[in-house]
Design a protein around this motif. Structure first.
Motif: not given
Length: 132
Positions: A50-65
């Motif tokens: 969806d292009g949203t929400p922007d990943p933020m450091p500390g988010s599950p997405c950024c933890m995966a990155m």
């Protein structure tokens, strides 16, 4: 409000556990399996789709990155991660830009640029420039 914070904590713990399970399945002496890369990228599925929400450091997405960055800890693993990501952006062409921007949103450098023009066999020179 407390219920919302508790649910957020549970989601973060679930992602953390998933990351531990994924990492424990990676043999120490082999290059990274694409299912590992796909599982980690799937933590960012709402942004990728969806292009949203922007990943933020500390988010599950950024933890995966961050975990993906740790998985790409050797030249062979980095090339494997690169090839898997190139396959993902080829398969998900409309979402290729979203996938390519994930490391930057999360403040992570994988040691190569996620771009269809990247030749994964030669990424070691780029990684050396970044001090990896």
């Amino acid at each position: 409000m407390k219920v919302e914070k508790m649910m957020q904590l549970i989601r973060h713990m679930a992602v953390g556990m998933a990351v531990i399970v994924v990492l424990s399945a990676i043999p120490a002496d082999s290059s990274t399996d694409c299912s590992t890369v796909t599982a980690l990228i799937s933590s960012c599925s709402s942004f990728v789709k969806d292009g949203t929400p922007d990943p933020m450091p500390g988010s599950p997405c950024c933890m995966a990155m961050t975990t993906l960055n740790n998985v790409a800890d050797s030249a062979d693993n980095r090339r494997s991660v690169c090839r898997c990501l190139m396959d993902l952006i080829t398969q998900n062409n409309p979402n290729a830009t979203a996938i390519a921007t994930l490391p930057g949103f999360c403040g992570v450098s994988l040691g190569f640029t996620i771009d269809l023009n990247t030749d994964c066999e030669y990424i070691d020179q780029f990684a050396e420039l970044e001090g990896r």
